[in-house]
Design an enzyme around this catalytic site. Structure first.
Site, mmCIF file in Angstrom:
data_model
loop_
_atom_site.group_PDB
_atom_site.id
_atom_site.type_symbol
_atom_site.label_atom_id
_atom_site.label_comp_id
_atom_site.label_asym_id
_atom_site.label_seq_id
_atom_site.Cartn_x
_atom_site.Cartn_y
_atom_site.Cartn_z
ATOM 1 N N PRO A 152 0.826 -1.216 0.000
ATOM 2 C CA PRO A 152 0.000 0.000 0.000
ATOM 3 C C PRO A 152 0.859 1.264 0.000
ATOM 4 O O PRO A 152 1.899 1.328 0.656
ATOM 5 C CB PRO A 152 -0.803 -0.115 1.305
ATOM 6 C CG PRO A 152 -0.763 -1.564 1.660
ATOM 7 C CD PRO A 152 0.540 -2.085 1.160
ATOM 8 N N THR A 207 2.530 2.664 -2.502
ATOM 9 C CA THR A 207 3.713 2.720 -3.363
ATOM 10 C C THR A 207 3.458 3.451 -4.674
ATOM 11 O O THR A 207 4.404 3.693 -5.425
ATOM 12 C CB THR A 207 4.221 1.302 -3.659
ATOM 13 O OG1 THR A 207 3.131 0.486 -4.110
ATOM 14 C CG2 THR A 207 4.824 0.685 -2.416
ATOM 15 N N HIS A 251 17.028 0.289 30.407
ATOM 16 C CA HIS A 251 16.540 -0.534 29.300
ATOM 17 C C HIS A 251 17.033 0.021 27.961
ATOM 18 O O HIS A 251 17.580 -0.712 27.128
ATOM 19 C CB HIS A 251 15.001 -0.572 29.332
ATOM 20 C CG HIS A 251 14.394 -1.498 28.330
ATOM 21 N ND1 HIS A 251 13.793 -2.668 28.673
ATOM 22 C CD2 HIS A 251 14.297 -1.426 26.969
ATOM 23 C CE1 HIS A 251 13.346 -3.276 27.587
ATOM 24 N NE2 HIS A 251 13.636 -2.522 26.537
ATOM 25 N N GLU A 252 16.837 1.334 27.755
ATOM 26 C CA GLU A 252 17.273 1.950 26.495
ATOM 27 C C GLU A 252 18.793 1.962 26.391
ATOM 28 O O GLU A 252 19.350 1.785 25.299
ATOM 29 C CB GLU A 252 16.709 3.373 26.404
ATOM 30 C CG GLU A 252 15.199 3.459 26.381
ATOM 31 C CD GLU A 252 14.588 2.743 25.187
ATOM 32 O OE1 GLU A 252 15.285 2.593 24.163
ATOM 33 O OE2 GLU A 252 13.434 2.312 25.281
ATOM 34 N N ASP A 311 9.960 -6.073 22.252
ATOM 35 C CA ASP A 311 11.228 -6.740 21.954
ATOM 36 C C ASP A 311 11.029 -8.243 21.818
ATOM 37 O O ASP A 311 11.530 -8.870 20.869
ATOM 38 C CB ASP A 311 12.247 -6.462 23.064
ATOM 39 C CG ASP A 311 12.520 -4.984 23.234
ATOM 40 O OD1 ASP A 311 12.349 -4.246 22.249
ATOM 41 O OD2 ASP A 311 12.897 -4.564 24.344
#
Length: 662
Positions: free
Chosen positions: A238, A240, A459-460, A534
């Protein structure tokens, strides 16, 4: 001459409702003119009439019994008297009969008649008293026909509503419901799109341009024995540019262009879809050479026999059968080319895809970095930007973006610049627009406890550290712990646009993705629900390695992926229970190995991980330069990666409550 044409074009078009309006006005007019509004008689009372009788002025009294009204006719001598000087001798509307001078409304007929008779005897008068009835021809007709007119009008209104249209034309009446709803493109009045407005899509554009050339100059190809292709199918994700390419064909082709959607054939009545297909091709044949464009053809072109569990006759299948017959049936369509667009080519019927119907399948892929630059040039034409804006840099910021996504980026950047009271759109506005579209709106006022904020920061930082230390992982260039969209933290990477992916590249990416949860384990010796996205990502990657790409030694060189989509409605797995158990074991083994690997990397660089997390807590947003100060220059450099590198967002820490619910 031009002036005369303009004058004629501004004339109002004829409408059938005008006739109904004229008839209504005439009926009302006849009723109005025939009423007492246009009568010359003067109103009087019963007492005045009695005085006129006693004076001998009345020649005749006509009593209308059905209206309780009496008309008084005076003698010629009475008309000369001063008391009757206001009487008009001639009527407003000429009449063949005599005209009354006075009219009055009486109450009870018997009392009124007795009073007149008594005065006549008392004064020995020869006044004539007559009785009659008055009728209105037009009013009687109107009253008798009005119910039928109302019923017929309601019926016509309902039929027009059911057929989906108002006035005339295809679909405007119940008898035209089987007519085609295709719009005929008019190059003089409709907005014209040319191939110059279609950036990128070089291969697809070349194929479509050749189809236009077929219709413009068919002798060039038929002189060598070639045949004009019957149809071309535009396939791609979709956004494009499939429909845009068809608009360019409509703008460039000097032949009639019929445009409609696949859903336009679908109707609540049986047989309407097939009838509309027949009518569409009949119109195209009459105006050949012509082009028919069917957008979203999968609405009627799905493979027959699927999802028909009830065994009933499917109207969509009848429509498809008629389309197959018209495209390459017993009757040949000369110089009629069918263009169609879909992003679900895997569900289309095989008979529709064969040569002779859609001879060419043109794949419209997502644009690469060079094509994205050209698309930016097209969409930035109406936008006021700084002269120093680097379009190649913008192209690198948008990997995997379609043409529609890039148009959205340009529009969003203009809105952001206007919101900030800028006179022109600059580089930062485009970066903010990419962040806004990919990650969502920043939520700086979201309430987060200090403990949660520290967890998010580590975490990041875990993602940043693992991606920086692994060779094939995409290096990180920006990290933020400001909530954005549904995520509590976000990271932007510099991935390369690969055509093929090797196992070591997938494993490094999985390890970097698990770096967030591994950091929580290394620092706090606890894990949280923040790694939902993740885990979802690595599970899909591991399953693809085992069941799709054949990259697992235990399962071997096997794939259970069906590109034709035929197994999408199956109720059984294409492998045994023992193989299913082995697949689950291998998927879990791959994920756990990369999780332990991420823990090892973070344990080795725990001091740098802590420094990075503390800086992230302090600034909330850090960039590539901060990582280089902490970790030093990245050891893994690849010129190809630099060429195709760009910025995307990985939403790693989701809302804890939402993840728990999931």
């Amino acid at each position: 001459m031009a002036k005369d044409n303009n004058t004629n074009s501004k004339k109002p078009k004829f409408n059938s409702w005008w006739i109904y309006g004229i008839i209504a006005v005439l009926l009302i007019g006849f009723q109005y003119f025939s009423s007492e509004n246009f009568s010359s008689a003067k109103k009087t009372t019963t007492s005045e009439l009695q005085d006129y009788l006693r004076n001998g002025d009345v020649d005749k009294i006509l009593i209308i019994t059905n209206t309780n009204q009496a008309k008084v006719f005076l003698t010629n001598e009475a008309l000369e008297k001063e008391v009757h000087k206001d009487i008009v001798s001639k009527p407003i509307i000429p009449s063949s009969g005599s005209v009354a001078q006075y009219t009055l409304d009486y109450g009870d007929l018997a009392i009124f008649q007795n009073e007149i008779t008594a005065i006549k005897k008392e004064n020995n008068l020869d006044t004539v008293v007559e009785f009659g009835k008055e009728s209105n021809f037009f009013a009687d007709i109107l009253i008798s026909l009005l119910p039928f007119v109302i019923i017929i009008g309601i019926w016509i209104y309902l039929m027009r509503r059911m057929s989906g249209g108002g006035g005339g034309g295809a679909g405007g009446q119940i008898f035209n419901i089987g007519k085609s709803k295709a719009k005929l493109f008019d190059e003089k009045t409709d907005t014209r799109t040319s191939f110059k407005d279609v950036a990128g899509l070089e291969g697809a554009k070349e194929e479509v341009e050749e189809i236009v050339e077929f219709l413009r100059n068919p002798d060039k190809y038929t002189s060598l024995g070639g045949k004009i292709p019957k149809g071309a199918l535009l396939v791609g994700p979709p956004g494009t540019g499939k429909t845009l390419l068809a608009k360019a064909v409509a703008g460039e082709a000097k032949v009639p262009f019929f445009s409609l959607s696949g859903s336009d054939f679908v109707e609540m009545f049986v047989g309407v879809g097939a009838s509309r297909v027949r009518d569409l091709f009949k119109q195209a044949k009459d105006k050949s050479p012509a082009i028919i464009f069917i957008d979203e053809i999968d609405a009627i072109g799905r493979a027959r026999g699927k999802n028909n569990f009830t065994g009933s006759n499917d109207e969509r299948e009848n429509t498809l059968n008629q389309l197959l017959t018209e495209m390459d049936g017993f009757g040949t369509n000369t110089n009629v080319i069918v263009l169609a667009a879909t992003n679900r080519a895997d569900v289309l019927d095989k008979a529709l895809m064969r040569a002779g119907r859609f001879d060419r399948q043109i794949y419209v892929d997502l644009p690469d970095i060079r094509e994205r630059k050209e698309i930016f040039e097209v969409h930035l034409r109406p936008i006021k930007t700084l002269e120093t804006l680097d379009l190649e840099f913008l192209a690198r910021q948008t990997p995997g973006f379609s043409g529609a996504d890039i148009a959205n980026v340009c529009n969003e950047a203009a809105l952001i610049a206007a919101r900030n009271e800028k006179k022109a759109v600059d580089k930062q506005d485009f970066l903010d627009a990419v962040d806004r579209i990919v990650g969502g709106l920043e939520k700086k006022n979201k309430i987060i406890t200090p403990g949660e904020k520290k967890t998010i920061a580590y975490h990041e930082a875990g993602h940043a550290t693992t991606s920086w230390m692994l060779e094939h992982a995409a290096p990180l260039v920006k990290v933020t712990i400001v909530p954005r969209g549904q995520s509590l933290g976000a990271a932007w990477y510099l991935p390369e646009e690969r055509l093929i992916v090797r196992p070591e590249q997938m494993l490094d990416e999985m390890c970097a993705t698990l770096g967030g949860r591994a950091a929580e384990k290394v620092i706090f010796n606890k894990i949280s629900t923040g790694a939902l996205s993740d885990l979802e990502k690595v599970t899909k990657q591991a399953r693809a390695m085992v069941t799709v790409y054949g990259l697992n030694d235990e399962i071997g060189n096997l794939t259970y992926y069906d590109s034709s989509g035929q197994d999408s409605y199956g109720f059984s797995k294409p492998y045994s229970e023992e193989t299913a158990r082995k697949i689950d074991e291998e998927i879990s083994k791959i994920i756990e190995e990369q999780y332990q690997r991420a823990i090892e990397v973070l344990t080795e660089h725990k001091d740098k991980l802590t420094v990075l997390a503390e800086r992230l807590l302090e600034k909330e947003v850090i960039f590539k330069e901060d990582l280089e100060k902490i970790f030093g220059e990245r050891l893994f450099t690849d010129e190809d990666k630099k060429l195709e590198s760009t910025i995307i967002e990985d939403t790693t820490v989701n809302n804890t409550q939402e993840d728990t619910n999931k």
